[in-house]
Design an enzyme around this catalytic site. Structure first.
Site: not given
Length: 418
Positions: A39, A37, A117
């Site tokens: 992002d 992915d 995170d």
């Protein structure tokens, strides 16, 4: 890097906005891996992003995101986040345990990095000067293969308990060691996963078990008390005894899934659940049959609904998958009684191969009777038309003849007349 991600970065930059490739895409590129992915983070709001891209749709309630669609590829664009405490009732909301329910507070890149995170995900590739910005020691942790949460671990897990699952997944996927402070609160806070919507946990299950590290993830999830929030029935069997047939099947399924993924073969969600829950299903069917006196087949049909309903309370498996799972289960029963002319019809069914594969897995665990059945079907599957007919002919000769009931005399008896 994805050409479509580059297009999005440059269009945002040319429109006067800050634009960064962020998170896992940067992390994986630095590790020499191929990112799945790409992002992007920007200081443009979701509405401003939508005005720039005709192929954009806005999604999400907890945090608004822009999805830029390029055929099957989706580039996710998020507005840089600010501190949750800076929001108002319309933009920020949390429940009593601290889990964020709404989080549409926008801010700067420094604030956004603090909201990430793990440190290895707080990496930003700046398209304006081609630099990589690292926050919280992300590059250092990447080099030492250490997985560390940004901020107080207990508070960050309470904000989003799914981070505990992500810690396990990143540790096994990237070959990292979870930092002691990051690891410490997980076992105590594992019950918080019960507050997460079941549909979201289904996506996490696919990420955990369908990317080539299922066995490693299973071990770590079980040790940290996280697996029981995903599959409590199976977790109980593993905790009781790793030699329990349910536990042995679970590890066999995980290993088979890893082998297929690593060999670039497809895996199906329906088969995954059908194999994992076969023995809980048989146990529940036996209970129903003993309690209600239903036939074996009807007891299995009733048990299918019970087992899947129980699982879907924890992890919402879409109906398109549960329907196929039931088909595979029903075919197990038909395979047992179709070693005759009906085998040809069964062999042509779309779900036959999945049911056959499950039978082979069962045969390795269950012993002689199931092994004999599996051998018969293996010979049938591997043979040609003539050998299949010969196999059925031998089976018919070896089977016991069916006893016919004597015909009942339906003629009325004549009464004696005195």
């Amino acid at each position: 890097m994805s050409p479509n991600a580059i297009k999005v970065l440059y269009r945002l930059h040319k429109a006067g906005y800050k634009a960064y490739l962020v998170g896992g895409g940067v992390r994986d590129l630095l590790l020499g891996l191929a990112p799945k992915d790409f992002d992007i983070a920007t200081n443009a709001t979701p509405e401003q992003i939508k005005r720039l891209f005709r192929n954009c749709r806005l999604v999400g309630r907890r945090f608004r995101l822009a999805h830029i669609l390029f055929g099957r590829e989706v580039i996710e664009v998020a507005t840089l986040r600010g501190h949750h405490s800076d929001g108002d009732n319309k933009t920020a909301k949390a429940n009593n345990s601290g889990r964020l329910l709404r989080d549409n507070v926008y801010g700067t890149i420094d604030q956004d990095a603090e909201r990430r995170d793990f440190t290895v995900n707080a990496l930003y590739y700046d398209i304006s000067d081609f630099s990589v910005r690292s926050y919280g020691g992300g590059l250092k942790d990447l080099q030492s293969r250490t997985l560390r949460l940004i901020g107080d671990p207990e508070q960050r897990y309470k904000e989003d308990p799914v981070r505990m699952l992500r810690a396990v997944r990143f540790a096994t996927k990237l070959g990292m060691t979870i930092d002691a402070a990051t690891l410490a609160p997980i076992k105590k806070l594992s019950p918080l996963l019960s507050d997460i919507p079941a549909a979201r946990l289904h996506e996490e299950v696919l990420k955990l078990f369908f990317h080539g590290h299922a066995n490693s993830n299973l071990d770590m999830l079980h040790q940290l008390g996280l697996f029981k929030s995903l599959m409590p029935v199976i977790d109980g069997a593993i905790a009781e005894n790793k030699n329990h047939i349910t536990a042995r099947m679970t590890y066999k399924v995980m290993q088979a899934t890893d082998d297929r993924i690593n060999a670039d073969k497809s895996v199906t969600t329906a088969f995954f659940y059908a194999a994992l829950f076969w023995y809980p299903l048989t146990r529940r069917a036996e209970d129903i049959s003993n309690e209600s006196g239903l036939s074996r087949y009807d007891a299995y049909l009733a048990a299918m609904g019970d087992v899947l309903e129980q699982q879907c309370r924890c992890v919402a498996v879409p109906r398109r998958h549960t329907a196929l799972t039931k088909d595979i289960w029903q075919l197990q029963l038909r395979l047992e009684r179709s070693t005759n002319g009906r085998a040809f019809k069964l062999f042509e069914l779309p779900k036959f191969r999945a049911a056959y594969d499950l039978l082979l897995m069962r045969a390795e665990l269950e012993g002689e009777r199931t092994q004999t059945l599996a051998n018969w079907w293996r010979e049938f599957v591997d043979g040609d038309e003539n050998s299949r007919k010969a196999l059925i002919k031998r089976s018919d000769k070896g089977s016991k003849p069916r006893r016919r009931r004597p015909r009942r005399n339906t003629k009325p008896k004549l009464s004696k007349q005195g």
